[in-house]
Design a protein around this motif. Sequence first.
Motif, PDB file in Angstrom:
ATOM      1  N   ILE A  88      48.845  46.381  10.173  1.00 20.52           N
ATOM      2  CA  ILE A  88      49.664  45.752   9.138  1.00 20.52           C
ATOM      3  C   ILE A  88      48.946  44.555   8.537  1.00 20.52           C
ATOM      4  CG2 ILE A  88      51.810  44.466   8.770  1.00 20.52           C
ATOM      5  CD1 ILE A  88      53.139  46.419  10.747  1.00 20.52           C
ATOM      6  N   SER A  89      48.208  43.812   9.335  1.00 17.05           N
ATOM      7  CA  SER A  89      47.447  42.669   8.820  1.00 17.05           C
ATOM      8  C   SER A  89      46.373  43.123   7.838  1.00 17.05           C
ATOM      9  CB  SER A  89      46.790  41.897   9.963  1.00 17.05           C
ATOM     10  OG  SER A  89      47.764  41.391  10.834  1.00 17.05           O
ATOM     11  N   PHE A  92      51.629  53.900  19.337  1.00 15.31           N
ATOM     12  CA  PHE A  92      50.756  52.757  19.134  1.00 15.31           C
ATOM     13  C   PHE A  92      51.272  51.575  19.940  1.00 15.31           C
ATOM     14  CE2 PHE A  92      50.536  55.209  15.157  1.00 15.31           C
ATOM     15  CZ  PHE A  92      49.173  55.446  15.122  1.00 15.31           C
ATOM     16  N   THR A  93      50.338  50.737  20.331  1.00 15.55           N
ATOM     17  CA  THR A  93      50.750  49.507  21.008  1.00 15.55           C
ATOM     18  C   THR A  93      51.112  48.471  19.951  1.00 15.55           C
ATOM     19  OG1 THR A  93      48.539  48.545  21.032  1.00 15.55           O
ATOM     20  CG2 THR A  93      49.143  49.974  22.894  1.00 15.55           C
ATOM     21  N   CYS A  94      51.763  47.454  20.358  1.00 23.28           N
ATOM     22  CA  CYS A  94      52.172  46.383  19.452  1.00 23.28           C
ATOM     23  C   CYS A  94      50.950  45.718  18.814  1.00 23.28           C
ATOM     24  CB  CYS A  94      53.015  45.369  20.213  1.00 23.28           C
ATOM     25  SG  CYS A  94      53.731  44.116  19.155  1.00 23.28           S
ATOM     26  N   VAL A  95      49.894  45.540  19.541  1.00 19.69           N
ATOM     27  CA  VAL A  95      48.679  44.911  19.025  1.00 19.69           C
ATOM     28  C   VAL A  95      48.053  45.783  17.940  1.00 19.69           C
ATOM     29  CG1 VAL A  95      46.335  44.172  19.639  1.00 19.69           C
ATOM     30  CG2 VAL A  95      48.243  43.665  21.170  1.00 19.69           C
TER      31      VAL A  95
END
Length: 158
Positions: free
Chosen positions: A16-17, A7-10
């Motif tokens: 998670i949000s 997964f990318t950081c975004v």
Amino acid sequence: MKKYKGFTCVELVVAISILAVVMSLSIVKLNSYGLTFDATVVKLKTDIRRIIAKAEDDYHSYSISFYKGYYTIGRDNKRLSKIVLDEHTYVLGSGKLEFRGIKRMGAPGRGGSIYVFNDITKKLERITYMPASGRVTSYEDNYYTKKDIIDGKISRLR
């Protein structure tokens, strides 16, 4: 060109949000059940104290009767008020508390205990009353140690 797995950081931040928002909403709802439960315990303790004080009168009999979803306060077998409970909260007692002609001297009269239970939060509060002294106290009890007793009392509610 290399293809990376993962997964990318975004994507992680977005996931998670979303989880944080869902968790915060569920915690608020669970906390509201706890606040409603605490308010029910305080209201019931106040009602018991009030009828014990009124029961010093030798001419009238005062009572609190417990049913599934509500309890009633009465005088001389006539209902004065009906208090509706949250659908997940139960008052578990002997069915009826009755007081008449309470005297404030001598040995304490027959006291007793009732339980208030919320089946979502699993909060259990034991309310103990002593009519002769007018003392009504409560403390948090452990549902899991009394599970069989509490579940049996819930199944017998009318």
